[in-house]
Enzyme design. Structure first.
Site, PDB file in Angstrom:
ATOM      1  CG  ASP A   1      -4.807   4.628   0.962  1.00 28.80           C
ATOM      2  OD1 ASP A   1      -5.946   5.006   0.643  1.00 28.80           O
ATOM      3  OD2 ASP A   1      -4.425   4.527   2.145  1.00 28.80           O
TER       4      ASP A   1
ATOM      5  NE  ARG B   1       0.797   1.965  13.494  1.00 25.67           N
ATOM      6  CZ  ARG B   1      -0.139   2.734  14.063  1.00 25.67           C
ATOM      7  NH1 ARG B   1       0.185   3.597  14.999  1.00 25.67           N
ATOM      8  NH2 ARG B   1      -1.396   2.622  13.670  1.00 25.67           N
TER       9      ARG B   1
ATOM     10  CE  LYS C   1      -2.455   1.750   3.663  1.00 25.29           C
ATOM     11  NZ  LYS C   1      -2.469   3.208   3.588  1.00 25.29           N
TER      12      LYS C   1
ATOM     13  CG  ASP D   1     -11.748  17.419  -7.940  1.00 24.99           C
ATOM     14  OD1 ASP D   1     -12.621  18.183  -8.395  1.00 24.99           O
ATOM     15  OD2 ASP D   1     -10.591  17.786  -7.668  1.00 24.99           O
TER      16      ASP D   1
ATOM     17  CB  THR E   1     -11.252   4.797  11.116  1.00 26.14           C
ATOM     18  OG1 THR E   1     -10.017   5.061  10.466  1.00 26.14           O
ATOM     19  CG2 THR E   1     -11.853   3.532  10.586  1.00 26.14           C
TER      20      THR E   1
ATOM     21  CE  LYS F   1      -8.077   6.969   2.955  1.00 29.23           C
ATOM     22  NZ  LYS F   1      -6.619   6.739   3.009  1.00 29.23           N
TER      23      LYS F   1
END
Ligand code: C5P
Length: 227
Positions: free
Chosen positions: A59, A208, A30, A64, A118, A61
């Site tokens: 990624d 992580r 990613k 527009d 989130t 997002k």
């Protein structure tokens, strides 16, 4: 279920070292805002050189007006990445315009929609969208499905409900996975691999727990074995 490793380290060099350590594995990578803005196409080309079989998820997002989103989607497809995402709240016309524009590609990238970020709490979300997170996320998922997208970014805890509201083949990509119950960091709700499997998650995004491990390659091997 596929493993998608978040390349969230602070420099291109560190992300490239991580990808190099993982070059043996059948995984997705990613690429986020920060590294794409800074390192651009050259970074994507480098990842492809490390292993041409790496699958890449950009990624960014997109949000527009429909034509501008379709222009960006076309450029993303030209980059040769395998998956990217848009905001569902950009609307149905934007979804259809993006999907129509991608028709000319023989092998187009998968397109996912972000339903609810989130970072929102219930009150903050409601003040913008006028409805609760669960209700709106399911509506956005149905809308994405009906307009030809391939799936959504969601919490692992919502994956099964989203598939029930759409189709089993409608993809869910879920961050906040802690494969072996590792430290949650700033994630509010984390899921283990068992839960992700029960919830029929298609892509488990892990950052992580892999790149902060002493031996990321060994960690990935363990995760893939468990998957
Ligand atoms: O390090 P960790 O495994 O928590 O990384 C999760 C990745 O997924 C990060 O790149 C984070 O930005 C991303 N993400 C997320 N929650 C979302 C969307 C993306 O954690 N709703």
């Amino acid at each position: 279920m596929k493993l998608c490793v978040a390349l969230d380290l602070p420099s291109a060099g560190e992300n490239i070292a991580l990808a190099t350590a993982l070059h043996d594995y059948d995984i997705w990578l990613k690429i986020g805002f920060r590294s794409y803005i800074r390192d651009g196409r050259a970074f994507i080309d480098t990842l492809r050189q490390i292993n041409p079989d790496f699958r890449l998820f950009l990624d960014l997002k997109l949000y527009d007006i429909p034509n501008t989103m379709a222009d960006a989607a076309e450029e993303i497809a030209e980059l040769g990445v395998d998956m990217f995402n848009i905001h569902a709240s950009a609307g149905e016309v934007a979804m259809r315009t993006v999907m129509e524009r991608l028709q000319k590609f023989e092998a187009r990238p998968l397109v996912l929609a972000v339903t609810a970020l989130t970072s929102f709490d219930e009150a903050g979300f409601r003040s913008i969208y006028g409805a609760g997170i669960d209700e709106k996320a399911e509506q956005f998922a149905r809308m994405s499905y009906e307009n030809g997208l391939d799936g959504v970014v969601s919490s692992a805890f919502e994956s099964r409900a989203i598939k029930a509201a759409t189709s089993d083949s409608f993809l869910t990509l879920c961050p906040g996975i802690r494969p072996f119950g590792e430290d949650a960091g700033d994630q509010q709700r984390v899921a283990t691999l068992e839960l992700a499997r029960e919830e029929k998650v298609d892509f488990a995004v892990v950052g992580r727990p892999i790149y902060k491990d002493e031996n990321p390659a060994e960690k990935v091997a363990k995760i893939l074995e468990k998957m």
